[in-house]
Design a protein around this motif. Structure first.
Motif, PDB file in Angstrom:
ATOM      1  N   GLY A 287       0.782  -1.234   0.000  1.00  0.00           N
ATOM      2  CA  GLY A 287       0.000   0.000   0.000  1.00  0.00           C
ATOM      3  C   GLY A 287       0.811   1.279   0.000  1.00  0.00           C
ATOM      4  O   GLY A 287       0.255   2.363   0.104  1.00  0.00           O
ATOM      5  N   GLY A 288       2.112   1.186  -0.096  1.00  0.00           N
ATOM      6  CA  GLY A 288       2.963   2.373  -0.106  1.00  0.00           C
ATOM      7  C   GLY A 288       4.340   2.048   0.421  1.00  0.00           C
ATOM      8  O   GLY A 288       4.826   0.929   0.306  1.00  0.00           O
ATOM      9  N   TRP A 289       4.939   3.042   1.015  1.00  0.00           N
ATOM     10  CA  TRP A 289       6.285   2.916   1.568  1.00  0.00           C
ATOM     11  C   TRP A 289       6.243   3.236   3.051  1.00  0.00           C
ATOM     12  O   TRP A 289       5.857   4.319   3.460  1.00  0.00           O
ATOM     13  N   ARG A 290       6.634   2.281   3.881  1.00  0.00           N
ATOM     14  CA  ARG A 290       6.657   2.476   5.331  1.00  0.00           C
ATOM     15  C   ARG A 290       7.999   3.113   5.696  1.00  0.00           C
ATOM     16  O   ARG A 290       9.053   2.640   5.289  1.00  0.00           O
ATOM     17  N   THR A 291       7.931   4.169   6.435  1.00  0.00           N
ATOM     18  CA  THR A 291       9.156   4.846   6.865  1.00  0.00           C
ATOM     19  C   THR A 291       8.977   5.337   8.294  1.00  0.00           C
ATOM     20  O   THR A 291       7.873   5.308   8.829  1.00  0.00           O
ATOM     21  N   GLY A 292      10.062   5.744   8.894  1.00  0.00           N
ATOM     22  CA  GLY A 292       9.989   6.181  10.283  1.00  0.00           C
ATOM     23  C   GLY A 292      10.936   7.328  10.561  1.00  0.00           C
ATOM     24  O   GLY A 292      11.804   7.652   9.759  1.00  0.00           O
ATOM     25  N   VAL A 293      10.748   7.923  11.718  1.00  0.00           N
ATOM     26  CA  VAL A 293      11.607   8.992  12.186  1.00  0.00           C
ATOM     27  C   VAL A 293      12.350   8.468  13.402  1.00  0.00           C
ATOM     28  O   VAL A 293      11.729   8.025  14.379  1.00  0.00           O
TER      29      VAL A 293
ATOM     30  N   PHE B 257      17.679  10.688  20.463  1.00  0.00           N
ATOM     31  CA  PHE B 257      18.359  10.378  21.715  1.00  0.00           C
ATOM     32  C   PHE B 257      18.568   8.889  21.931  1.00  0.00           C
ATOM     33  O   PHE B 257      19.220   8.486  22.889  1.00  0.00           O
ATOM     34  N   ALA B 258      18.002   8.058  21.049  1.00  0.00           N
ATOM     35  CA  ALA B 258      18.161   6.607  21.131  1.00  0.00           C
ATOM     36  C   ALA B 258      18.290   6.083  19.707  1.00  0.00           C
ATOM     37  O   ALA B 258      17.299   5.923  19.002  1.00  0.00           O
ATOM     38  N   GLU B 259      19.522   5.839  19.281  1.00  0.00           N
ATOM     39  CA  GLU B 259      19.835   5.562  17.883  1.00  0.00           C
ATOM     40  C   GLU B 259      19.022   4.429  17.262  1.00  0.00           C
ATOM     41  O   GLU B 259      18.661   4.492  16.095  1.00  0.00           O
ATOM     42  N   ASN B 260      18.698   3.399  17.997  1.00  0.00           N
ATOM     43  CA  ASN B 260      17.985   2.246  17.438  1.00  0.00           C
ATOM     44  C   ASN B 260      16.488   2.272  17.704  1.00  0.00           C
ATOM     45  O   ASN B 260      15.821   1.248  17.650  1.00  0.00           O
ATOM     46  N   GLU B 261      15.953   3.440  17.984  1.00  0.00           N
ATOM     47  CA  GLU B 261      14.542   3.564  18.335  1.00  0.00           C
ATOM     48  C   GLU B 261      13.851   4.573  17.422  1.00  0.00           C
ATOM     49  O   GLU B 261      14.419   5.608  17.083  1.00  0.00           O
ATOM     50  N   LEU B 262      12.637   4.260  17.019  1.00  0.00           N
ATOM     51  CA  LEU B 262      11.839   5.184  16.211  1.00  0.00           C
ATOM     52  C   LEU B 262      10.867   5.938  17.108  1.00  0.00           C
ATOM     53  O   LEU B 262      10.323   5.368  18.052  1.00  0.00           O
ATOM     54  N   ILE B 263      10.626   7.206  16.797  1.00  0.00           N
ATOM     55  CA  ILE B 263       9.616   7.953  17.556  1.00  0.00           C
ATOM     56  C   ILE B 263       8.295   7.996  16.806  1.00  0.00           C
ATOM     57  O   ILE B 263       7.295   8.423  17.342  1.00  0.00           O
ATOM     58  N   GLY B 264       8.324   7.551  15.547  1.00  0.00           N
ATOM     59  CA  GLY B 264       7.092   7.515  14.771  1.00  0.00           C
ATOM     60  C   GLY B 264       7.297   6.765  13.470  1.00  0.00           C
ATOM     61  O   GLY B 264       8.406   6.714  12.940  1.00  0.00           O
ATOM     62  N   MET B 265       6.226   6.139  12.996  1.00  0.00           N
ATOM     63  CA  MET B 265       6.237   5.453  11.713  1.00  0.00           C
ATOM     64  C   MET B 265       5.016   5.880  10.933  1.00  0.00           C
ATOM     65  O   MET B 265       3.980   6.180  11.520  1.00  0.00           O
ATOM     66  N   PHE B 266       5.135   5.891   9.612  1.00  0.00           N
ATOM     67  CA  PHE B 266       3.997   6.247   8.779  1.00  0.00           C
ATOM     68  C   PHE B 266       4.139   5.573   7.427  1.00  0.00           C
ATOM     69  O   PHE B 266       5.219   5.122   7.044  1.00  0.00           O
ATOM     70  N   LEU B 267       3.027   5.509   6.721  1.00  0.00           N
ATOM     71  CA  LEU B 267       2.984   4.907   5.398  1.00  0.00           C
ATOM     72  C   LEU B 267       2.805   6.026   4.380  1.00  0.00           C
ATOM     73  O   LEU B 267       1.854   6.801   4.463  1.00  0.00           O
ATOM     74  N   MET B 268       3.725   6.087   3.424  1.00  0.00           N
ATOM     75  CA  MET B 268       3.632   7.093   2.367  1.00  0.00           C
ATOM     76  C   MET B 268       2.999   6.435   1.150  1.00  0.00           C
ATOM     77  O   MET B 268       3.489   5.442   0.647  1.00  0.00           O
ATOM     78  N   ARG B 269       1.921   7.028   0.689  1.00  0.00           N
ATOM     79  CA  ARG B 269       1.215   6.510  -0.480  1.00  0.00           C
ATOM     80  C   ARG B 269       1.688   7.236  -1.739  1.00  0.00           C
ATOM     81  O   ARG B 269       2.411   8.211  -1.670  1.00  0.00           O
ATOM     82  N   ASP B 270       1.237   6.762  -2.879  1.00  0.00           N
ATOM     83  CA  ASP B 270       1.657   7.254  -4.186  1.00  0.00           C
ATOM     84  C   ASP B 270       1.585   8.781  -4.288  1.00  0.00           C
ATOM     85  O   ASP B 270       0.536   9.384  -4.076  1.00  0.00           O
ATOM     86  N   GLY B 271       2.722   9.416  -4.566  1.00  0.00           N
ATOM     87  CA  GLY B 271       2.792  10.858  -4.761  1.00  0.00           C
ATOM     88  C   GLY B 271       2.991  11.663  -3.493  1.00  0.00           C
ATOM     89  O   GLY B 271       3.264  12.863  -3.570  1.00  0.00           O
ATOM     90  N   GLU B 272       2.840  11.043  -2.333  1.00  0.00           N
ATOM     91  CA  GLU B 272       2.973  11.792  -1.085  1.00  0.00           C
ATOM     92  C   GLU B 272       4.439  12.128  -0.801  1.00  0.00           C
ATOM     93  O   GLU B 272       5.351  11.414  -1.202  1.00  0.00           O
TER      94      GLU B 272
END
Length: 190
Positions: A157-163, A167-182
């Motif tokens: 359904g898109g591309w999953r990415t995170g931020v 302060f914690a190199e191996n930890e994400l503070i958020g994830m989201f799915l980018m859809r076509d064109g976003e």
């Protein structure tokens, strides 16, 4: 090519030449791409009544950013006032003709910083070129400035990415799915 024109970090970039010419009365010839990025930045500045300002360079340097020595404390009021006086975006002269453009910064010490717009422009340009060439599944990442087309794998359904957590190199503070064109721009202190 865009980096050679728009980089505030490269002394031989067109942007650096424009900044060096501030206060000399000599306009600097720029490419159509440079003019387009500067026009977009000035339009956003006008629409936001100056909340976004591409002449923020002296203020950023006063705070110890953009190549200035790090500051252990807040800059003084006089220093901030002097830096802010150099941020009058209405004074930027951008003169465009069908086959040329020129930029003039009228006051010595003025410094354009187009990074907030330039990376997004580069991402959009790359995305447009790749999709017009027929590529349908791609994710462009230019230092945290992203734009997606299609999906990473069938059915995702898109591309999953995170931020990343700064302060914690191996930890994400958020994830989201980018859809076509976003597109999205992220920033952190890392």
């Amino acid at each position: 090519d865009l980096d050679r024109e728009l980089s505030a970090w490269t002394s031989n970039s067109t942007l650096s030449a424009v900044n060096r010419a501030a206060g000399t009365g000599q306009p600097v010839p720029v490419s159509p791409a440079f003019a387009a990025v500067l026009r977009a930045a000035l339009d956003i500045c006008e629409e936001s009544d100056g909340a976004f300002n591409p002449l923020i360079g002296p203020v950023m340097r006063a705070w110890g950013f953009n190549g200035a020595a790090p500051r252990p404390s807040r800059p003084g009021e006089a220093e901030l006032k002097a830096a802010t006086a150099l941020a009058d975006w209405r004074a930027v002269a951008l003169v465009t003709h069908p086959d040329s453009a020129m930029v003039l910064l009228p006051t010595a010490g003025m410094r354009l910083d187009l990074e907030a717009v330039a990376k997004g422009y580069a991402v959009d340009l790359a995305w447009a070129r790749l999709t017009s060439a027929g590529h349908t599944n791609l994710l462009i990442d230019l230092g945290g400035n992203l734009r997606a087309s299609g999906e990473a794998a069938p059915g995702r359904g898109g591309w999953r990415t995170g931020v990343r957590n700064p302060f914690a190199e191996n930890e994400l503070i958020g994830m989201f799915l980018m859809r076509d064109g976003e597109a999205v721009a992220t920033s952190g202190n890392y």
